[in-house]
Enzyme design. Structure first.
Site, PDB file in Angstrom:
ATOM      1  N   SER A   1     -12.809  -4.083  -0.283  1.00  0.00           N
ATOM      2  CA  SER A   1     -13.205  -3.606   1.038  1.00  0.00           C
ATOM      3  C   SER A   1     -14.719  -3.458   1.087  1.00  0.00           C
ATOM      4  O   SER A   1     -15.340  -3.046   0.107  1.00  0.00           O
ATOM      5  CB  SER A   1     -12.563  -2.252   1.342  1.00  0.00           C
TER       6      SER A   1
ATOM      7  N   ARG B   1       0.856  -1.198   0.000  1.00  0.00           N
ATOM      8  CA  ARG B   1       0.000   0.000   0.000  1.00  0.00           C
ATOM      9  C   ARG B   1       0.881   1.234   0.000  1.00  0.00           C
ATOM     10  O   ARG B   1       1.646   1.481   0.933  1.00  0.00           O
ATOM     11  CB  ARG B   1      -0.915  -0.021   1.231  1.00  0.00           C
TER      12      ARG B   1
ATOM     13  N   LYS C   1      -6.067   4.727   8.586  1.00  0.00           N
ATOM     14  CA  LYS C   1      -6.890   5.210   7.482  1.00  0.00           C
ATOM     15  C   LYS C   1      -7.861   6.259   8.013  1.00  0.00           C
ATOM     16  O   LYS C   1      -8.743   5.947   8.806  1.00  0.00           O
ATOM     17  CB  LYS C   1      -7.660   4.054   6.833  1.00  0.00           C
TER      18      LYS C   1
END
Length: 217
Positions: free
Chosen positions: A111, A42, A140
């Protein structure tokens, strides 16, 4: 590389926030040494050239260790570097479009925060779902919390494996016992630690206990 329930047990998501002079590849190696079963790369700020170089290095390491390797969001780069697949969120490219681009043999993770999103993702060709945030998280900024009952309802609504993400530690993973999840995705619980390998091993034990205790219920 296939996506199995076993491979999703301890899903490590990278974050260069805690590099402290080390390379991301070194950190991923430590996580795999400690028992990580799946790696997601990521990157939100790295330029494309460096991102590609990093993806190739970590991809080669994962192939060598027979660990599934996916990229977060970046479908084109995942194809370019030969990653095993890609993971997309609700605000990224629509899952059905991603499946059309990567083909039937690559891993597609999606997700989800609701049962409706989960069902839609499975119909679009997702191989697994990442559900959360199940606990408060600083990794996040836009992650909203998903409660125990919603996680359980999502697991019951789909036939593909579901993992939990968001604020998970070795101390709270047991609270998800009985939801039906097959594993946990973590960031800071591994990569913020000085001893990444040791932290990974401890967390893997806790996740295994959660999964197995649920199976005996």
């Amino acid at each position: 590389m296939n996506c199995t329930k076993e491979s999703l047990l301890l899903y490590a998501v990278t974050d260069r926030h805690w590099l402290n002079g080390r390379t991301l590849t070194d950190q991923v190696k430590e996580a795999i040494d400690g028992g990580a079963t799946f790696i997601q790369l990521r990157e939100k700020e790295l330029d494309e050239e460096k991102f590609e170089q990093e993806a190739r290095e970590i991809g080669a390491l994962c192939r060598e260790r027979h660990i599934p390797f996916v990229l977060d969001d970046n479908v084109l780069l995942a194809q370019k570097v030969g990653a095993d697949g890609v993971h997309v969120g609700q605000s990224d490219m629509e899952a059905g479009n991603v499946r059309g681009l990567i083909g039937p043999d690559k891993i597609l993770g999606v997700s989800a925060q609701t049962v409706e999103q989960a069902i839609r993702a499975e119909k679009a060709g997702a191989d697994y779902l990442g559900v959360g945030a199940v606990f408060p998280t600083g990794s996040k900024d836009d992650a909203k919390e998903v409660d125990y009952d919603t996680v359980k309802a999502i697991v019951e609504a789909v036939s593909i494996p579901v993992i939990a993400i968001g604020g998970i530690t070795k101390d709270n993973i047991g609270e998800l016992s009985g939801t039906g999840i097959v594993g946990a995705a973590v960031i800071s619980a591994i990569f913020s630690k000085e001893d990444i390998s040791g932290a990974t091993a401890e967390l893997k034990t806790a996740v295994e206990q959660m999964v197995h205790s649920a199976g005996r219920m």
